[in-house]
Design a protein around this motif. Structure first.
Motif, short mmCIF file in Angstrom:
data_model
loop_
_atom_site.label_atom_id
_atom_site.label_comp_id
_atom_site.label_asym_id
_atom_site.label_seq_id
_atom_site.Cartn_x
_atom_site.Cartn_y
_atom_site.Cartn_z
N GLU A 155 0.83 -1.20 0.00
CA GLU A 155 0.00 0.00 0.00
C GLU A 155 0.87 1.26 0.00
OE1 GLU A 155 -2.85 0.77 -0.73
OE2 GLU A 155 -3.02 2.80 0.09
N ARG A 158 2.37 1.75 -3.32
CA ARG A 158 1.36 2.27 -4.24
C ARG A 158 1.20 3.79 -4.05
NH1 ARG A 158 -3.29 4.07 -4.67
NH2 ARG A 158 -3.73 4.01 -2.44
N GLN A 159 1.15 4.20 -2.78
CA GLN A 159 0.99 5.63 -2.50
C GLN A 159 2.21 6.43 -2.95
OE1 GLN A 159 0.10 6.17 1.66
NE2 GLN A 159 -1.69 4.88 1.58
#
Ligand code: 5GP
Length: 217
Positions: A155, A158-159
């Motif tokens: 995550e 991804r950010q």
């Protein structure tokens, strides 16, 4: 001997210190490039940032960052100890003021690895600073490097990748860009930028230069 270059060099001609702001997507290789440059430029100093992010494996307090709690960070803001600060993917990061000002007064160059929001604040406060943007060769390569680093969750990766697309749009606000395809070449380019910036007439005491050139002390 009057007016020789040696004369000028021996006069201890003072250059004014300055700030180099290095930005670029997380994973562009800012640390690797800086680490390759430090041993070759003794009066280049690194500004260690403060962060509320937890240390990654191998990161050391007061070397990579000053790792602080949210409360400690709040206090630093309250006491006006930060030159700039910003929130990046959930954590806060900031530059302690004292070190930067002290080093600049000593005539050193200070390099700081900060995001585009921090760079914008520095641009307002210190427009004479030098702004360098480090680019990974491609988005694909950046994605590969972030995954290989193995320190962030899927995550967070991804950010950080999403953030990089936004960051790259701000390259227009920078003075120089370096593509980090080959580490040695990228480091050499940064070295040249720093040396060129040191040769700016605006960074010397021209009266002292003139006296030295005439052979006066
Ligand atoms: P990382 O967590 O990967 O070490 O850093 C995340 C981002 O925070 C990077 O883009 C880095 O340039 C930025 N950063 C590190 N220190 C500072 C700082 O003192 N101020 C600001 N504004 N950004 C910082």
């Amino acid at each position: 001997m009057k007016g020789t270059l040696k004369n000028i060099r021996d006069s201890g001609l003072q250059t004014k210190g300055f700030l180099i702001v290095l930005s670029g997507p997380s994973g562009a290789g800012k640390n690797s490039v800086m680490n390759a440059v430090f041993p070759t430029i003794p009066n280049l100093k690194y500004s260690i940032s403060v962060t509320t992010r937890p240390p990654r494996t191998g990161e050391v307090d007061a070397v990579n960052y000053f790792f602080r709690t949210e409360e400690e960070f709040d206090q630093m803001i309250e006491e006006d100890q930060l030159l700039e600060w910003a929130t990046f993917v959930g954590y806060r990061y900031g530059t302690p003021k004292g070190f930067v000002y002290d080093q600049i007064c000593l005539g050193n160059a200070v390099i700081m690895d900060i995001d585009i929001q921090g760079a914008a604040q520095i641009r307002e406060k210190m427009p004479e600073a030098v702004f360098v943007f480090l680019l990974p060769p491609t988005w694909e390569e950046l994605s590969k490097r972030l995954k290989q680093r193995g320190s962030d969750s899927k995550e967070v990766i991804r950010q950080r990748l999403a953030k990089s697309q936004e960051e790259i749009k701000h390259i227009v606000d920078y003075d120089y860009f370096i593509v980090n395809d080959d580490l040695n070449q990228a480091a050499e380019q940064l070295r040249r930028i720093i040396h060129s910036e040191w040769s700016r007439v605006s960074r010397i005491d021209t009266e002292q230069l003139e006296r030295a050139w005439k052979g006066e002390r």
